[in-house]
Structures are given as structure tokens and as C-alpha cells.
Design a protein around this motif. Sequence first.
Motif, PDB file in Angstrom:
ATOM      1  N   ILE A 198      -9.655   3.087 -20.312  1.00  0.00           N
ATOM      2  CA  ILE A 198      -9.367   1.805 -20.927  1.00  0.00           C
ATOM      3  C   ILE A 198      -9.602   1.922 -22.427  1.00  0.00           C
ATOM      4  N   TRP A 199      -8.616   1.508 -23.217  1.00  0.00           N
ATOM      5  CA  TRP A 199      -8.690   1.605 -24.676  1.00  0.00           C
ATOM      6  C   TRP A 199      -8.975   0.230 -25.240  1.00  0.00           C
ATOM      7  N   ILE A 200      -9.990   0.135 -26.068  1.00  0.00           N
ATOM      8  CA  ILE A 200     -10.400  -1.127 -26.684  1.00  0.00           C
ATOM      9  C   ILE A 200     -10.320  -0.979 -28.199  1.00  0.00           C
ATOM     10  N   MET A 201      -9.548  -1.861 -28.847  1.00  0.00           N
ATOM     11  CA  MET A 201      -9.487  -1.892 -30.312  1.00  0.00           C
ATOM     12  C   MET A 201     -10.731  -2.611 -30.800  1.00  0.00           C
ATOM     13  N   VAL A 202     -11.519  -1.951 -31.629  1.00  0.00           N
ATOM     14  CA  VAL A 202     -12.745  -2.540 -32.156  1.00  0.00           C
ATOM     15  C   VAL A 202     -12.371  -3.565 -33.231  1.00  0.00           C
ATOM     16  N   SER A 203     -12.873  -4.765 -33.084  1.00  0.00           N
ATOM     17  CA  SER A 203     -12.606  -5.840 -34.034  1.00  0.00           C
ATOM     18  C   SER A 203     -13.222  -5.530 -35.386  1.00  0.00           C
ATOM     19  N   GLU A 204     -12.596  -6.014 -36.428  1.00  0.00           N
ATOM     20  CA  GLU A 204     -13.159  -5.864 -37.772  1.00  0.00           C
ATOM     21  C   GLU A 204     -14.482  -6.622 -37.895  1.00  0.00           C
ATOM     22  N   ASP A 205     -14.715  -7.555 -36.980  1.00  0.00           N
ATOM     23  CA  ASP A 205     -15.955  -8.340 -36.965  1.00  0.00           C
ATOM     24  C   ASP A 205     -17.074  -7.663 -36.181  1.00  0.00           C
ATOM     25  N   ASP A 206     -16.815  -6.477 -35.632  1.00  0.00           N
ATOM     26  CA  ASP A 206     -17.791  -5.788 -34.793  1.00  0.00           C
ATOM     27  C   ASP A 206     -17.924  -4.360 -35.302  1.00  0.00           C
ATOM     28  N   SER A 207     -18.695  -3.544 -34.597  1.00  0.00           N
ATOM     29  CA  SER A 207     -18.838  -2.143 -35.000  1.00  0.00           C
ATOM     30  C   SER A 207     -18.981  -1.240 -33.776  1.00  0.00           C
ATOM     31  N   VAL A 208     -18.527  -0.021 -33.952  1.00  0.00           N
ATOM     32  CA  VAL A 208     -18.669   0.993 -32.910  1.00  0.00           C
ATOM     33  C   VAL A 208     -20.147   1.178 -32.579  1.00  0.00           C
ATOM     34  N   GLU A 209     -20.993   1.197 -33.601  1.00  0.00           N
ATOM     35  CA  GLU A 209     -22.423   1.430 -33.395  1.00  0.00           C
ATOM     36  C   GLU A 209     -23.037   0.351 -32.500  1.00  0.00           C
ATOM     37  N   ARG A 210     -22.704  -0.922 -32.749  1.00  0.00           N
ATOM     38  CA  ARG A 210     -23.255  -1.997 -31.930  1.00  0.00           C
ATOM     39  C   ARG A 210     -22.756  -1.890 -30.497  1.00  0.00           C
ATOM     40  N   ILE A 211     -21.454  -1.659 -30.335  1.00  0.00           N
ATOM     41  CA  ILE A 211     -20.865  -1.580 -28.997  1.00  0.00           C
ATOM     42  C   ILE A 211     -21.499  -0.445 -28.203  1.00  0.00           C
ATOM     43  N   ILE A 212     -21.547   0.751 -28.778  1.00  0.00           N
ATOM     44  CA  ILE A 212     -22.119   1.896 -28.053  1.00  0.00           C
ATOM     45  C   ILE A 212     -23.602   1.670 -27.781  1.00  0.00           C
ATOM     46  N   GLY A 213     -24.319   1.095 -28.732  1.00  0.00           N
ATOM     47  CA  GLY A 213     -25.736   0.798 -28.515  1.00  0.00           C
ATOM     48  C   GLY A 213     -25.949  -0.142 -27.337  1.00  0.00           C
ATOM     49  N   GLU A 214     -25.149  -1.202 -27.263  1.00  0.00           N
ATOM     50  CA  GLU A 214     -25.257  -2.142 -26.133  1.00  0.00           C
ATOM     51  C   GLU A 214     -24.873  -1.467 -24.827  1.00  0.00           C
ATOM     52  N   ALA A 215     -23.833  -0.654 -24.867  1.00  0.00           N
ATOM     53  CA  ALA A 215     -23.395   0.042 -23.657  1.00  0.00           C
ATOM     54  C   ALA A 215     -24.467   1.002 -23.147  1.00  0.00           C
ATOM     55  N   GLU A 216     -25.047   1.802 -24.049  1.00  0.00           N
ATOM     56  CA  GLU A 216     -26.105   2.749 -23.647  1.00  0.00           C
ATOM     57  C   GLU A 216     -27.316   2.016 -23.107  1.00  0.00           C
ATOM     58  N   LYS A 217     -27.690   0.927 -23.744  1.00  0.00           N
ATOM     59  CA  LYS A 217     -28.851   0.143 -23.306  1.00  0.00           C
ATOM     60  C   LYS A 217     -28.660  -0.357 -21.871  1.00  0.00           C
ATOM     61  N   ARG A 218     -27.404  -0.527 -21.458  1.00  0.00           N
ATOM     62  CA  ARG A 218     -27.090  -1.052 -20.137  1.00  0.00           C
ATOM     63  C   ARG A 218     -26.638   0.034 -19.157  1.00  0.00           C
ATOM     64  N   GLY A 219     -26.893   1.300 -19.501  1.00  0.00           N
ATOM     65  CA  GLY A 219     -26.658   2.384 -18.558  1.00  0.00           C
ATOM     66  C   GLY A 219     -25.408   3.218 -18.777  1.00  0.00           C
ATOM     67  N   ALA A 220     -24.649   2.990 -19.846  1.00  0.00           N
ATOM     68  CA  ALA A 220     -23.461   3.792 -20.117  1.00  0.00           C
ATOM     69  C   ALA A 220     -23.851   5.165 -20.656  1.00  0.00           C
ATOM     70  N   THR A 221     -22.965   6.116 -20.501  1.00  0.00           N
ATOM     71  CA  THR A 221     -23.146   7.469 -21.007  1.00  0.00           C
ATOM     72  C   THR A 221     -22.104   7.730 -22.089  1.00  0.00           C
ATOM     73  N   VAL A 222     -22.530   8.129 -23.270  1.00  0.00           N
ATOM     74  CA  VAL A 222     -21.594   8.449 -24.346  1.00  0.00           C
ATOM     75  C   VAL A 222     -20.931   9.790 -24.019  1.00  0.00           C
ATOM     76  N   LEU A 223     -19.601   9.812 -24.052  1.00  0.00           N
ATOM     77  CA  LEU A 223     -18.850  11.038 -23.797  1.00  0.00           C
ATOM     78  C   LEU A 223     -18.512  11.753 -25.096  1.00  0.00           C
ATOM     79  N   TRP A 224     -18.175  11.013 -26.141  1.00  0.00           N
ATOM     80  CA  TRP A 224     -18.017  11.580 -27.468  1.00  0.00           C
ATOM     81  C   TRP A 224     -18.059  10.478 -28.515  1.00  0.00           C
ATOM     82  N   ARG A 225     -18.337  10.921 -29.723  1.00  0.00           N
ATOM     83  CA  ARG A 225     -18.311  10.037 -30.894  1.00  0.00           C
ATOM     84  C   ARG A 225     -17.598  10.770 -32.018  1.00  0.00           C
ATOM     85  N   ASN A 226     -17.149   9.997 -32.983  1.00  0.00           N
ATOM     86  CA  ASN A 226     -16.663  10.541 -34.240  1.00  0.00           C
ATOM     87  C   ASN A 226     -15.530  11.556 -34.090  1.00  0.00           C
ATOM     88  N   HIS A 227     -14.413  11.066 -33.581  1.00  0.00           N
ATOM     89  CA  HIS A 227     -13.223  11.904 -33.432  1.00  0.00           C
ATOM     90  C   HIS A 227     -12.042  11.184 -34.078  1.00  0.00           C
TER      91      HIS A 227
END
Length: 163
Positions: A95-124
Amino acid sequence: MAYPNTLIFVDLASDDPKAAGEFYAAVFGWENDARPEGVFHRMVPGQNFRLSDGSQSEVGNLHMGIFDAANARPNPNPEGVEPRQLADTGRKARIWIMVSEDDSVERIIGEAEKRGATVLWRNHYWKEFNGFNHCFRDPWGNEILLWVKGGENPQIPDDYTRE
């Protein structure tokens, strides 16, 4: 040419639709519309697609569903059918999600990890589509790709991988 068939919805499988709905509400700020709770959750991003001038069009942002893998609805059989568990090997939908200009990748990934998500990659950076991307796997195994448009003459940081 005839008018094309239209994609109207995408559903993700979960063994706990209530928890998955809460996950996506916290990570992306979407409305968690339980219909009914624990059976099917519709995730409603709100607002509409933007026009090139930044104003909103009449077209609402796409919704996403979360269904219970143990009894995927709708189905003519009220008891559901096999399989009744999440796929645990191989590829699933991405699933592809366009990050809003009002949000940030850092906040989204931080919330996801806090809730049990696993980061597969960053910064590509993907030159073919001129976009910066990052990816995580939610607690139910679905891959979520975060996308940020590169814009004209994108400045690609040194720590980004490229293709």
C-alpha cells in the motif's frame, strides 16, 4: 475506448480489525469507522484530492478497509470460508501512502514502530517516479510504502540509496 473499470477500495487482512483500525488512526490520523467494530473497519482519510493550485477538488480521498481474516465479509456463506488466517510467507499487497505536507515521515514511522511495525527501509530515492520512499510492515504483515514527491530538481541527501 470504453470507460475503464474503476478501483474503488482496497482491503487489508487482519486477525484483529479493531486493533488494526486503531493502528492506522494513530499512524495516519484517519477516521476509524467500525462497521461493525471488530468485523470490518473502514479507514477514512478525510478531505478531498487537491488540484494543482492546492485547493480541494470534488473527489474525496480514497478509503481503505480492514477485514477479519477469520471471516472475510462480504461472502454468501455467513460462516465464511477458508483460509481463515493471515498469510505468513511470501509477498502481500503493498500500500502506497503519499505523505501530507502537514505531516512527516519521521512522525509516521515513529508512531508505527511504537505500535509494533517493523521498518523495512528508509531514505530511498526512485528516479523513475521522482520520489523519496520509506517502508514499514504493519503488525499484520502488510507493507506500507511512504511516498514523498521529489519535485523539480530534487536534492537527494547523501545518505539516501538510489535507483
